[in-house]
Structures are given as C-alpha cells and as structure tokens.
Design a protein around this motif. Sequence first.
Motif, short mmCIF file in Angstrom:
data_model
loop_
_atom_site.label_atom_id
_atom_site.label_comp_id
_atom_site.label_asym_id
_atom_site.label_seq_id
_atom_site.Cartn_x
_atom_site.Cartn_y
_atom_site.Cartn_z
N SER A 196 0.85 -1.20 0.00
CA SER A 196 0.00 0.00 0.00
C SER A 196 0.88 1.24 0.00
O SER A 196 2.07 1.19 0.38
CB SER A 196 -0.89 0.02 1.24
OG SER A 196 -0.09 0.26 2.39
N THR A 197 0.28 2.36 -0.38
CA THR A 197 1.05 3.61 -0.32
C THR A 197 1.28 4.03 1.14
O THR A 197 2.23 4.75 1.43
CB THR A 197 0.38 4.73 -1.14
OG1 THR A 197 -1.01 4.79 -0.82
CG2 THR A 197 0.53 4.47 -2.63
N ALA A 198 0.41 3.56 2.05
CA ALA A 198 0.65 3.83 3.48
C ALA A 198 1.95 3.17 3.94
O ALA A 198 2.65 3.69 4.82
CB ALA A 198 -0.52 3.32 4.31
N GLU A 199 2.27 2.01 3.34
CA GLU A 199 3.53 1.31 3.68
C GLU A 199 4.73 2.19 3.27
O GLU A 199 5.69 2.34 4.02
CB GLU A 199 3.55 -0.04 2.95
CG GLU A 199 4.76 -0.92 3.22
CD GLU A 199 4.72 -1.58 4.60
OE1 GLU A 199 3.65 -1.60 5.23
OE2 GLU A 199 5.78 -2.05 5.04
N ASP A 258 4.73 5.36 3.02
CA ASP A 258 4.74 6.49 3.96
C ASP A 258 5.43 6.11 5.26
O ASP A 258 6.22 6.90 5.81
CB ASP A 258 3.30 6.94 4.23
CG ASP A 258 3.24 8.12 5.16
OD1 ASP A 258 3.70 9.20 4.76
OD2 ASP A 258 2.77 7.96 6.30
N ARG A 259 5.18 4.90 5.74
CA ARG A 259 5.84 4.45 6.99
C ARG A 259 7.34 4.34 6.78
O ARG A 259 8.12 4.72 7.66
CB ARG A 259 5.26 3.10 7.45
CG ARG A 259 3.97 3.23 8.25
CD ARG A 259 3.57 1.92 8.90
NE ARG A 259 3.12 0.92 7.92
CZ ARG A 259 1.86 0.87 7.44
NH1 ARG A 259 0.94 1.73 7.84
NH2 ARG A 259 1.52 -0.05 6.55
N LYS A 310 0.31 13.20 5.96
CA LYS A 310 1.29 12.11 5.89
C LYS A 310 2.70 12.65 5.69
O LYS A 310 2.90 13.86 5.56
CB LYS A 310 0.91 11.15 4.75
CG LYS A 310 -0.42 10.42 4.98
CD LYS A 310 -0.28 9.33 6.03
CE LYS A 310 -1.61 8.62 6.25
NZ LYS A 310 -1.50 7.58 7.28
N SER A 370 -2.27 5.93 1.56
CA SER A 370 -3.46 5.32 2.16
C SER A 370 -3.30 3.80 2.24
O SER A 370 -2.70 3.18 1.37
CB SER A 370 -4.67 5.68 1.29
OG SER A 370 -5.69 4.72 1.42
N GLU A 371 -3.89 3.20 3.31
CA GLU A 371 -3.87 1.74 3.45
C GLU A 371 -4.67 1.08 2.33
O GLU A 371 -4.41 -0.06 1.95
CB GLU A 371 -4.51 1.31 4.79
CG GLU A 371 -3.87 1.87 6.04
CD GLU A 371 -2.48 1.33 6.34
OE1 GLU A 371 -2.01 0.38 5.64
OE2 GLU A 371 -1.85 1.88 7.25
N GLN A 372 -5.65 1.83 1.82
CA GLN A 372 -6.56 1.26 0.81
C GLN A 372 -5.96 1.27 -0.59
O GLN A 372 -6.50 0.66 -1.50
CB GLN A 372 -7.88 2.06 0.76
CG GLN A 372 -8.91 1.61 1.75
CD GLN A 372 -8.56 2.02 3.17
OE1 GLN A 372 -8.28 3.18 3.43
NE2 GLN A 372 -8.51 1.07 4.08
N GLU A 373 -4.88 2.00 -0.77
CA GLU A 373 -4.34 2.16 -2.12
C GLU A 373 -3.17 1.18 -2.31
O GLU A 373 -2.12 1.35 -1.69
CB GLU A 373 -3.87 3.60 -2.31
CG GLU A 373 -3.48 3.93 -3.72
CD GLU A 373 -3.16 5.42 -3.84
OE1 GLU A 373 -3.72 6.07 -4.73
OE2 GLU A 373 -2.35 5.92 -3.03
N ILE A 374 -3.37 0.20 -3.17
CA ILE A 374 -2.40 -0.88 -3.35
C ILE A 374 -1.72 -0.72 -4.71
O ILE A 374 -2.38 -0.45 -5.72
CB ILE A 374 -3.12 -2.26 -3.29
CG1 ILE A 374 -3.96 -2.40 -2.01
CG2 ILE A 374 -2.11 -3.40 -3.44
CD1 ILE A 374 -3.18 -2.34 -0.71
#
Length: 294
Positions: free
Chosen positions: A81-84, A86-87, A110, A126-130
């Motif tokens: 995910s794009t949240a990954e 970001d982390r 973010k 976002s966690e939803q964006e893969i």
Amino acid sequence: MFDDGIQLGRNDMCWCGSEKKYKKCHMGFDERLQQCAHAGAEVLPRSLYKTAADIEGMKKSAEINRGALDYVAAHIKPGISTAEIDRWVHDYTVEHGAIPAPLNYEGFPKSCCTSINNVVCHGIPSEQEILNEGDIINVDCSTILNGYFSDSSRMFLVGEVSDERQRLVEVTKRSVEAGLAAVKPWGYLGDVAHAVQTCVEEAGMSVVREFGGHGIGLEFHEDPFVGFVGEPGEGVVLAPGFCFTIEPMVNAGRPQIHISEDDGWTVTTADGSDSAQWEVQLVVTEEGYELLSW
Ligand code: MF3
Ligand code: CO
C-alpha cells in the motif's frame, strides 16, 4: 526587490558569516547583483542567497532525503500500500534524526506524497491504495534537519509497465536533465523553463502550469516560484548561492488539472491521462551548479 540595504566597507567582515573581509568575499557578488537589478533583471533579496554554512546544513539534510528515497527504491513492489511507503519514509527520516517536512504541512496528513498514474502530485498515502503491476508512481520526499529543508522526488515503475508509461517517465526525466544543463551562473530561470518545456512538448506531452519548483533552504517553499514554461533570458537571475528545485509535472495528454474537493490535496489530470514528475534540488555555484538531492 533587491535589498541592497547593508553598506559594507571593503575591509569590513563579509555579511555571510565567512569571517573574511568583504572585498575578498561577497563584494564582487553584491556588485554584480546590483548591476543586474539596475539593468532591470529580477534578483532575489540577498537574504535568500545561501551562505557556505547554509549549504553545509542543506547537504546534511539532503543526504537523509536521498537515503529515504533509496530505501523506497530498494523495497517498492506490487501489492504493497502507499501507506507502507509512507511508513518507510517516516521511519527512515526520524531514525536519522530528521523530520518529514510534509507531515502537518498546511494540514497535509502524511510524511510523503504518493502520486499514481493520472495523479499529478500531492497524492495522500493510504492503506486502501495498493500498487498494481503496470502502475507508475511518484514518491515525493522532503526532509528537515536542524532547520534546513531538502526536497526531491522520483518515479518508480511497478513491475512490467506499458511502453507509453515508460516513455512518459523517460521524457520527464530527460526534461529535468535538459533543465539542469541550462543552469549557468548569472543565467536566468527562464533558460531552465524553456529547456524543460521544449523537451516535453517535442515529445508531444504537456507541462502543468499551476505547480512548479521553488526556492528552498530555511523554508520548505521559498521565493521564487519556478515555472517550467518560459523564454530564455527571462525571470530570476541564477546567482551563485541560489538554491531551488527543478520538478516539472508532465502530462501525457493536456496540461489542465483538477484538485480533489474531497481531500483538498490530490491533483489529477483533467483529461484522465497519465502524469509523471521527477524533482531535484540544486544550488547554483560559481562554476555551474551542485546537485543536493534527487
Ligand atoms: N514536496 C512537494 C514539493 O515538491 C510539496 C508537497 S506539500 C505537501 O514542493 F504538503 F503535500 F507535502
Ligand atoms: Co519541491
């Protein structure tokens, strides 16, 4: 406006903190800048030109900025995910003693921007964006270390990518290289803009007008706005010590954009075509320029 307020004697200490006599340091610089201003060219206030100490500070910040993007390059793959992402950027930056500049910047939630396919810029992780095989994504990363800002972004190809998307990414990169080749001390920002625009339009693509590069150093976005359409010999003078970004957003189709009403950030192409961006940060030197981040 040129702030030629400080009037120093030849044998006074220079204003830049070098502890050298003015005549051996910035006197020639100030005289040349003043000549440019009096001849009608656009020059920045002297406070925006970076001293040697500033440039040292920016280089340390830029090293972390590059490292964060290197980390992304080494780990990015389909299915995350794009949240990954970001982390990764957040943790790498903080572990190196720095602060991610986007976090809470004007309310941005973010630590980096992730902009996929038809997203031009400012995509929110976002966690939803893969990430899917065939996507192209820009990861835009900005770092604050000891008050010094650095800023750069790169494109990544996710798995096998179509020829059209590869070409968009390559043309955009080439346009940044053309812009860099046009950077000459005592040249003009218009030289850079023209080089970028020519490269993009010769390839049948378009340059986004509403967003561009910027001065950078003690603030995230300093003057001037750096656009990527223009004519040689126009705009701000590229005096040594001027630090800025070259970061054209290139659309495969039309240049118009749309800003999301839902999140207030995400910028997409109006015609739904793909968009790419590379961003480098540089400082103009006596000899040419030095890249700080990419
Ligand atoms: N990094 C972007 C730039 O290149 C700015 C992003 S602002 C943010 O100028 F708030 F979206 F992070
Ligand atoms: Co920038």
